[in-house]
Design an enzyme around this catalytic site. Structure first.
Site, PDB file in Angstrom:
ATOM      1  N   LYS A 483      33.327  36.378  40.377  1.00  0.00           N
ATOM      2  CA  LYS A 483      34.111  36.840  38.870  1.00  0.00           C
ATOM      3  C   LYS A 483      35.010  37.143  39.013  1.00  0.00           C
ATOM      4  CE  LYS A 483      31.926  40.684  39.313  1.00  0.00           C
ATOM      5  NZ  LYS A 483      29.933  41.342  39.014  1.00  0.00           N
ATOM      6  N   ARG A 582      23.222  46.855  29.530  1.00  0.00           N
ATOM      7  CA  ARG A 582      24.222  46.379  29.230  1.00  0.00           C
ATOM      8  C   ARG A 582      23.646  45.013  27.964  1.00  0.00           C
ATOM      9  NH1 ARG A 582      28.405  45.036  34.802  1.00  0.00           N
ATOM     10  NH2 ARG A 582      26.867  43.562  34.614  1.00  0.00           N
ATOM     11  N   TYR A 709      63.838  57.717  39.234  1.00  0.00           N
ATOM     12  CA  TYR A 709      63.840  58.452  37.887  1.00  0.00           C
ATOM     13  C   TYR A 709      62.931  59.567  37.070  1.00  0.00           C
ATOM     14  CZ  TYR A 709      63.794  53.264  36.319  1.00  0.00           C
ATOM     15  OH  TYR A 709      64.346  51.785  36.270  1.00  0.00           O
ATOM     16  N   MET A 758      58.599  50.484  38.194  1.00  0.00           N
ATOM     17  CA  MET A 758      58.367  49.145  37.855  1.00  0.00           C
ATOM     18  C   MET A 758      58.158  47.675  39.114  1.00  0.00           C
ATOM     19  SD  MET A 758      59.072  46.395  35.001  1.00  0.00           S
ATOM     20  CE  MET A 758      59.307  46.822  33.471  1.00  0.00           C
TER      21      MET A 758
HETATM   22  C1  LIG Z   1      29.421  42.107  40.059  1.00  0.00           C
HETATM   23  C2  LIG Z   1      27.693  41.142  39.910  1.00  0.00           C
HETATM   24  C3  LIG Z   1      26.801  41.960  41.433  1.00  0.00           C
HETATM   25  C4  LIG Z   1      27.858  42.104  42.705  1.00  0.00           C
HETATM   26  O1  LIG Z   1      28.096  43.995  42.452  1.00  0.00           O
HETATM   27  P1  LIG Z   1      28.954  44.312  44.213  1.00  0.00           P
HETATM   28  O2  LIG Z   1      28.485  45.814  44.138  1.00  0.00           O
HETATM   29  O3  LIG Z   1      30.499  43.530  44.054  1.00  0.00           O
HETATM   30  O4  LIG Z   1      27.944  43.542  44.858  1.00  0.00           O
HETATM   31  C5  LIG Z   1      26.001  41.577  41.338  1.00  0.00           C
HETATM   32  N1  LIG Z   1      25.573  41.546  39.983  1.00  0.00           N
HETATM   33  C6  LIG Z   1      26.130  41.259  38.936  1.00  0.00           C
HETATM   34  C7  LIG Z   1      25.463  40.743  37.732  1.00  0.00           C
HETATM   35  C8  LIG Z   1      27.510  41.331  39.103  1.00  0.00           C
HETATM   36  O5  LIG Z   1      28.314  41.071  38.099  1.00  0.00           O
END
Ligand SMILES: *Cc1c(COP(=O)(O)O)cnc(C)c1O
Length: 815
Positions: A483, A582, A709, A758
């Site tokens: 992801k 969640r 800056y 930047m």
């Molecule tokens: C991102 C995610 C993981 C992976 O988590 P890590 O701590 O990076 O291993 C596992 N399960 C779900 C549902 C996630 O969203």
């Protein structure tokens, strides 16, 4: 090698079923990297951990028709089988015979460190002096060494092979197969000592390789090595090299000064410029010089060859190109061996169209007709769409190439032809001898030109995955979380690599991320963790699998399935709420959930939950409670469903801390990138990401003058300040300016001074000697590490990675 099936069976006492007259020149052992099927047999190697027989089918699919295996598999037709008693012993027997009947001078390299680098250096220095064969990569084991030896053919005059051991008595076996004429013993360290009682036992074992050698070249800095070799092999020609007094080959002058290094060899001196002055590099250089002298190379040539080595990098880079192309740049050197390696690398990408730029092979003394016939055969097997040949030799053989072929006298001519910039959506391999400077093509084809890069080491990812796998049962599946653009690293490139390495599932957050992967050819099952309701149609269209977490989304998704006309049971994943609060179904909802599911044409592919605090030892009780709720609720649901979906709850730190709760699958994310909250686990992982740039300018800022800056930094004495082309728009938080964060320059830390701009920032390099414009600056990798960098930013590594701007070029390397 070059044997008929009949001959092979005779040499090894094997049984043949099928055509005994087929000629075998290569043995492939990895069905994924078969670059040529002509005269190639596939061997299914069985080891205590793994059986190669499960890959027979894929080898046959690739076009192989001779299989070497411990068992015949009846279901395949028209296949010739060489049935052997033990696949590893078979290889060893054949390799021994082959080596003993070859007529080449051989160099055997062993030691704890430096084997591969020395082998590669020797090869680069020698391949245009003698037709030379070497071990591929670091093939040096009970299996790797025989496979390497089998590459020897009649034309080779010199063979350079690595020999590695990790257990007592292995060297005896290897020496029985391979007895090098020149033995080279590199540094002996503790790297492989784990399985040995003592250092002495390790040394005794290693030097067994030299039993039949005429010459032994060894690192004499280790007193016990020196003593043992002198005791055991006093009748042989012995040459020691190293830093300590008493070695025959050593460095005469002070290595810390900026001048040529002078090596004393007998009563001769060889002087050459050196860029890298660390002890390991120099010791390897001494070994190299000693071997080259032993082979009769003149001093002048040795210096020339060492100078040419400076860019030694044994890696291929894959770069994102313009117009959706992927460019594989291998413009460092060209010989048949490295051509094969590059073609294998290419095979790991499944872009349907491919182009090749190939130059003359320079400096070989063999018959060019034969050479280019072999080259064209290799190339033709890859079914390139277009081939561009550069040079006045190779272009004479244009007709041998089956692809649409264009010829050019030099690289400039190809650039001017504009052919390259018309290519789109292909994989383009650039493979050329150095003098053709085809790296110029890389500059043209590369998508963005930026000194700032995020370098991603794919081998390190594989290492980290395998490390986590080693903790699990062999049957436990693994989902890789890709992801958010694979945590910022590039979701397609990472997914493609993982797919190639048989990952079971990929996980994305949104449907769009999954669609992008499907469009680019990823076929591994993909779970969408957070499917938005407007995307259900797309999910079904692209064969993605949604995670469903409430009755509302379950109903909406089912409507979408019915509308789509999908008539089988659609695979979905059910999320349970166990304490994260969640998303997910709670315990009291499970009766209704199972009722609903049983009345719908859906298949629960998996049931999952997510741990909120697996990385926090202080929350162990809470985590165990989450795991318990998951055990209870998932098995309740499974009971109601009447079939068993895949169960999974562990993320990366869950894998390492709560291994017993692995269920049927785990989900790896940050662990794959080499990060663990546990320092012991951290040591086992390899760092994957390196964010770096170069110094644009160095200025001397006088006492009282200010930097950047708002004049936030004022020098209180004349201070050397470097400007680098990375700023907050690249994803560096502005809050780490003003000496909160530091970057790595020549292995030192240089604090960021003044406000971050930047697109740029300034660092204080006053305390760093020899720093110059154009030098590399490490934003993070080892020093500072990703963790240290995240702590400057007062955040976690995840946020650092996903914040790196898309304008930073990602490059992917394999070492
Ligand atoms: C991102 C995610 C993981 C992976 O988590 P890590 O701590 O990076 O291993 C596992 N399960 C779900 C549902 C996630 O969203």
């Amino acid at each position: 090698m070059n044997y008929t099936v009949q001959e092979i069976a005779g040499i090894t006492n094997a049984q043949v079923i099928g055509n005994k007259d087929i000629v075998i020149k290569n043995i492939a052992f990895d069905s994924r990297i078969i670059y040529s099927t002509k005269n190639t047999a596939f061997i299914a190697i069985n080891t205590p951990k793994n059986s190669g027989e499960k890959f027979i089918e894929s080898a046959i699919d690739r076009g192989i028709n001779v299989i070497i295996s411990e068992h015949q598999h009846q279901q395949f037709e028209n296949i010739t089988w060489i049935v052997v008693e033990n696949s590893v012993e078979f290889l060893q027997k054949l390799a021994k015979y082959h080596f003993e009947h070859s007529h080449l001078q051989s160099i055997g390299i062993t030691g704890s460190n430096g084997k591969t680098i020395l082998k590669e250096w020797l090869y680069q220095c020698l391949w245009n002096e003698f037709p030379t064969v070497k071990s591929p990569k670091s093939f040096n084991s009970q299996i790797g060494l025989p496979l390497s030896l089998l590459q020897i053919n009649d034309s080779h005059k010199l063979g350079i092979f690595e020999v590695g051991i990790s257990n007592p008595h292995e060297m005896e076996k290897l020496e029985n197969i391979f007895h090098p004429e020149i033995g080279l013993l590199t540094h002996i360290g503790t790297a492989h000592a784990a399985n040995f009682q003592s250092e002495e036992e390790l040394i005794d074992e290693k030097i067994t390789l030299f039993k039949d050698s005429k010459v032994i070249i060894y690192n004499g800095d280790h007193p016990l090595v020196d003593q043992k070799i002198k005791e055991l092999y006093s009748s042989k020609k012995l040459i020691s090299y190293g830093f300590k007094d008493g070695n025959q080959v050593f460095i005469k002058n002070n290595i810390s000064r900026e001048e040529n290094i002078i090596v004393e060899y007998g009563n001769e001196e060889i002087s050459f410029p050196v860029h890298q002055r660390d002890e390991a590099t120099l010791t390897n250089a001494l070994a190299l010089i000693t071997v080259l002298k032993e082979l009769g190379i003149e001093n002048e040539k040795i210096v020339e060859k060492i100078n040419a080595l400076k860019a030694v990098e044994m890696r291929l880079e894959a770069i994102e190109g313009i117009k959706g192309n992927i460019v594989i740049n291998d413009s460092f050197n060209l010989d048949l061996d490295s051509l094969k390696t590059a073609l294998q690398f290419l095979n790991e990408y499944n872009k349907p169209q491919k182009s090749l730029v190939l130059t003359d092979i320079v400096g070989v003394n063999s018959n060019s007709q034969e050479l280019y016939e072999e080259v064209s055969e290799l190339v033709n097997e890859q079914k390139f769409d277009t081939v561009f040949l550069i040079g006045d030799e190779i272009t004479k053989f244009e007709e041998l190439f089956k692809a649409a072929t264009f010829t050019f006298i030099n690289t400039q001519e190809l650039i001017e032809s504009k052919h390259l910039t018309e290519i789109n959506n292909q994989i383009i391999l650039l493979k050329g001898a150095r003098k053709f400077e085809i790296e110029k093509l890389k500059d043209i084809l590369e998508l963005r030109k930026h000194d700032t890069v995020l370098e991603i080491n794919l081998n390190a990812i594989l290492h980290n995955i395998n490390y986590h796998k080693s903790l699990l049962k062999p049957t436990t599946k693994m989902m890789a979380m890709v992801k958010a653009n694979a945590y910022g690293l590039g979701s397609y490139e990472i997914s493609e690599f993982l797919q190639h390495h048989h990952i079971d599932y990929l996980g994305v957050a949104y449907a769009d991320e999954g669609v992008e992967l499907r469009k680019k050819g990823i076929t591994t099952p993909i779970v969408v963790m957070n499917p938005e309701q407007h995307s259900y149609k797309t999910i079904i269209e692209y064969n993605l699998e949604p995670e469903l977490y409430s009755f509302r989304v379950l109903e909406l998704f089912y409507e979408a399935v019915q509308k789509s006309g999908y008539d089988k049971k659609y695979p979905i994943h059910i999320k349970l709420e166990t304490g994260m609060h969640r998303l997910g179904f709670k315990g009291p909802e499970l009766d209704e959930l199972s009722e609903t599911l049983l009345h719908k044409n859906l298949k629960v592919q998996s049931i999952l939950s997510h741990l909120s605090s697996s990385d926090m030892p202080e929350e162990k009780d809470f985590t165990l409670q989450q795991l318990n709720i998951f055990d209870k609720n998932s098995s309740y649901l499974v009971g109601k469903l009447g079939y068993r979906p895949i169960l999974h709850i562990l993320n990366s730190s869950g894998i390492t801390s709560y291994t017993d709760h692995q269920h049927d699958m785990v989900r790896i994310g940050i662990g794959m990138i080499g990060e663990s909250p546990n320092s012991e686990i951290q040591k086992q992982l390899r760092s994957v990401v390196s964010f770096k740039t170069v110094i644009s300018q160095i200025s001397s800022v006088e006492n009282g003058e200010s930097v950047g800056y708002s004049r936030k930094f004022k020098a209180d004495h004349t201070t050397k300040i470097a400007t680098i082309p990375v700023g907050y728009a690249d994803g560096i938080p502005r809050l780490i300016g003003n000496q909160i964060g530091s970057l790595g320059v020549n292995k030192n830390l240089a604090p960021i001074v003044g406000n971050i701009c930047m697109d740029m920032m300034m660092i204080n390099v006053d305390h760093i000697a020899n720093v110059k414009e154009g030098d590399t600056v490490v934003i993070f990798n080892a020093h500072p590490s990703l963790k240290e960098f995240a702590s400057y930013c007062k955040t976690i590594t995840y946020e650092v990675l996903t914040s790196i701007s898309p304008r930073v070029k990602r490059i992917y390397i394999k070492d």
